[in-house]
Scaffold this motif. Structure first.
Motif, PDB file in Angstrom:
ATOM      1  N   GLU A 118       0.721  -1.073  -0.025  1.00 14.38           N
ATOM      2  CA  GLU A 118      -0.041   0.106  -0.107  1.00 14.38           C
ATOM      3  C   GLU A 118       0.755   1.377   0.104  1.00 14.38           C
ATOM      4  OE1 GLU A 118      -2.125   1.380   3.655  1.00 14.38           O
ATOM      5  OE2 GLU A 118      -3.754   1.190   2.431  1.00 14.38           O
ATOM      6  N   VAL A 119       1.882   1.230   0.788  1.00 11.57           N
ATOM      7  CA  VAL A 119       2.839   2.337   0.700  1.00 11.57           C
ATOM      8  C   VAL A 119       3.474   2.584  -0.431  1.00 11.57           C
ATOM      9  CG1 VAL A 119       5.010   3.374   1.893  1.00 11.57           C
ATOM     10  CG2 VAL A 119       3.146   2.398   3.293  1.00 11.57           C
ATOM     11  N   LYS A 120       4.017   1.408  -1.196  1.00 11.29           N
ATOM     12  CA  LYS A 120       4.602   1.390  -2.320  1.00 11.29           C
ATOM     13  C   LYS A 120       3.839   2.060  -3.384  1.00 11.29           C
ATOM     14  CE  LYS A 120       7.159  -1.650  -5.581  1.00 11.29           C
ATOM     15  NZ  LYS A 120       7.589  -2.823  -5.768  1.00 11.29           N
ATOM     16  N   GLN A 124       4.591   5.273  -5.487  1.00  7.22           N
ATOM     17  CA  GLN A 124       4.683   5.317  -6.968  1.00  7.22           C
ATOM     18  C   GLN A 124       3.834   6.357  -7.599  1.00  7.22           C
ATOM     19  OE1 GLN A 124       3.554   1.168  -7.306  1.00  7.22           O
ATOM     20  NE2 GLN A 124       5.418   0.636  -8.326  1.00  7.22           N
ATOM     21  N   TYR A 125       2.697   6.652  -6.899  1.00  5.52           N
ATOM     22  CA  TYR A 125       1.944   7.768  -7.322  1.00  5.52           C
ATOM     23  C   TYR A 125       2.579   9.081  -7.287  1.00  5.52           C
ATOM     24  CZ  TYR A 125      -1.935  11.306  -6.779  1.00  5.52           C
ATOM     25  OH  TYR A 125      -2.412  12.351  -7.005  1.00  5.52           O
ATOM     26  N   LEU A 126       3.241   9.327  -6.018  1.00  5.26           N
ATOM     27  CA  LEU A 126       4.130  10.441  -5.844  1.00  5.26           C
ATOM     28  C   LEU A 126       5.015  10.782  -6.639  1.00  5.26           C
ATOM     29  CD1 LEU A 126       4.223  10.554  -1.887  1.00  5.26           C
ATOM     30  CD2 LEU A 126       3.058  12.120  -3.389  1.00  5.26           C
ATOM     31  N   VAL A 149      14.185  13.166  -2.076  1.00  8.40           N
ATOM     32  CA  VAL A 149      15.345  12.602  -1.440  1.00  8.40           C
ATOM     33  C   VAL A 149      15.077  13.053   0.095  1.00  8.40           C
ATOM     34  CG1 VAL A 149      17.854  12.896  -1.018  1.00  8.40           C
ATOM     35  CG2 VAL A 149      17.063  12.371  -3.340  1.00  8.40           C
ATOM     36  N   ASP A 150      14.734  14.117   0.326  1.00  9.00           N
ATOM     37  CA  ASP A 150      14.422  14.864   1.588  1.00  9.00           C
ATOM     38  C   ASP A 150      13.334  14.483   2.363  1.00  9.00           C
ATOM     39  OD1 ASP A 150      16.812  15.984   1.250  1.00  9.00           O
ATOM     40  OD2 ASP A 150      16.090  18.035   0.898  1.00  9.00           O
ATOM     41  N   LYS A 151      12.103  14.398   1.511  1.00  7.69           N
ATOM     42  CA  LYS A 151      10.618  14.119   2.480  1.00  7.69           C
ATOM     43  C   LYS A 151      10.124  12.656   2.149  1.00  7.69           C
ATOM     44  CE  LYS A 151      10.546  18.270   3.852  1.00  7.69           C
ATOM     45  NZ  LYS A 151      10.785  18.553   5.153  1.00  7.69           N
ATOM     46  N   VAL A 152      10.423  11.946   0.746  1.00  5.79           N
ATOM     47  CA  VAL A 152       9.731  10.738   0.586  1.00  5.79           C
ATOM     48  C   VAL A 152      10.604   9.518   1.019  1.00  5.79           C
ATOM     49  CG1 VAL A 152       8.588   9.580  -1.333  1.00  5.79           C
ATOM     50  CG2 VAL A 152       8.362  12.070  -1.349  1.00  5.79           C
ATOM     51  N   ALA A 153      11.641   9.410   0.363  1.00  7.77           N
ATOM     52  CA  ALA A 153      12.442   8.327   0.682  1.00  7.77           C
ATOM     53  C   ALA A 153      12.764   8.209   2.020  1.00  7.77           C
ATOM     54  CB  ALA A 153      13.786   8.516  -0.001  1.00  7.77           C
ATOM     55  N   PRO A 154      13.293   9.212   2.823  1.00 12.21           N
ATOM     56  CA  PRO A 154      13.345   8.810   4.264  1.00 12.21           C
ATOM     57  C   PRO A 154      11.995   8.172   5.085  1.00 12.21           C
ATOM     58  CG  PRO A 154      14.058  11.023   3.717  1.00 12.21           C
ATOM     59  CD  PRO A 154      13.383  10.424   2.567  1.00 12.21           C
ATOM     60  N   ARG A 155      10.796   8.281   4.475  1.00 11.61           N
ATOM     61  CA  ARG A 155       9.694   8.040   5.171  1.00 11.61           C
ATOM     62  C   ARG A 155       9.718   6.500   5.212  1.00 11.61           C
ATOM     63  NH1 ARG A 155       5.474  11.344   5.853  1.00 11.61           N
ATOM     64  NH2 ARG A 155       4.379   9.716   7.087  1.00 11.61           N
ATOM     65  N   TRP A 166      13.605   0.467  -5.470  1.00 15.79           N
ATOM     66  CA  TRP A 166      12.092  -0.336  -4.937  1.00 15.79           C
ATOM     67  C   TRP A 166      10.927  -0.080  -5.472  1.00 15.79           C
ATOM     68  CZ3 TRP A 166       8.464   1.905  -1.193  1.00 15.79           C
ATOM     69  CH2 TRP A 166       7.643   1.006  -0.743  1.00 15.79           C
ATOM     70  N   LEU A 167      10.949   1.051  -6.137  1.00 15.54           N
ATOM     71  CA  LEU A 167       9.599   1.592  -6.917  1.00 15.54           C
ATOM     72  C   LEU A 167       9.611   0.833  -8.492  1.00 15.54           C
ATOM     73  CD1 LEU A 167       9.082   5.149  -5.823  1.00 15.54           C
ATOM     74  CD2 LEU A 167       7.869   3.180  -5.083  1.00 15.54           C
ATOM     75  N   ASP A 168      10.689   0.623  -8.687  1.00 15.29           N
ATOM     76  CA  ASP A 168      10.710  -0.230 -10.049  1.00 15.29           C
ATOM     77  C   ASP A 168      10.141   0.629 -11.239  1.00 15.29           C
ATOM     78  OD1 ASP A 168      11.925  -1.893 -11.801  1.00 15.29           O
ATOM     79  OD2 ASP A 168      10.169  -3.263 -11.786  1.00 15.29           O
ATOM     80  N   MET A 169      10.393   1.811 -11.260  1.00 17.39           N
ATOM     81  CA  MET A 169       9.625   2.920 -12.147  1.00 17.39           C
ATOM     82  C   MET A 169      10.480   3.183 -13.101  1.00 17.39           C
ATOM     83  SD  MET A 169       6.439   4.745 -10.209  1.00 17.39           S
ATOM     84  CE  MET A 169       6.195   5.397 -11.417  1.00 17.39           C
TER      85      MET A 169
END
Length: 169
Positions: A118-120, A124-126, A149-155, A166-169
């Protein structure tokens, strides 16, 4: 995020969807004009819709920041960054109630998230929305990468490169 990876996706989107290349962004320190009316209208619509959806729930800091940027006549670059930060907040830190057409904050906004399917999907949407914003000239590559890098990945406890893989986009 790897720059090569971003540009491959951008080039693919441009070829497939007929997007024009993003306008070059001004250099830092250069005086910038107020944002074009279309971007201002989009940002105003975003703030209005979210205020309605939040109903009595407290507004996130990102919504207040976007409203302040609109009030001061911010540049398109600033509005694009604020719009993307608000999208991140609303996607990761709020829950949508479709029946009541409302949104409410999660129990612990800003908390680390487990890398579940679900988080993935949210990530992917973001990722894809950010790229659409960039190809439409609403945000530049450097700013978009900084947000990711600062707000999304660290979550999810990842670096930009790890998130990209991980997102394989």
């Amino acid at each position: 995020m790897g720059i090569r990876r971003w540009w491959l996706v951008v080039l693919a989107m441009q070829g497939c969807a007929g997007f024009a290349p993003p306008a070059p962004s001004p250099r830092r320190g250069v005086a910038m004009k107020s944002a074009p009316a279309k971007i201002v209208e989009m940002a105003q619509q975003q703030t209005s819709n979210l205020r309605q959806a939040l109903k009595s729930a407290p507004a996130p800091a990102e919504l207040t920041a976007l409203e302040a940027s609109l009030a001061k006549g911010a540049s398109a670059e600033d509005l694009g960054r604020e719009m993307m930060l608000l999208l991140v907040s609303m996607t990761l830190d709020h829950v949508q109630d479709v029946e009541n057409d409302s949104m409410s904050p999660v129990e612990s906004p800003g908390a680390p998230l487990d890398p579940t399917p679900e988080v993935k999907a949210k990530m992917q949407y973001l990722y894809s929305y950010g790229i659409r914003m960039m190809t439409s000239g609403l945000i530049d590559l450097e700013t978009l990468q900084a947000v990711v890098v600062d707000k999304v990945a660290p979550r999810v406890g990842m670096s930009g490169e790890e998130l990209d893989a991980w997102l394989d986009m």
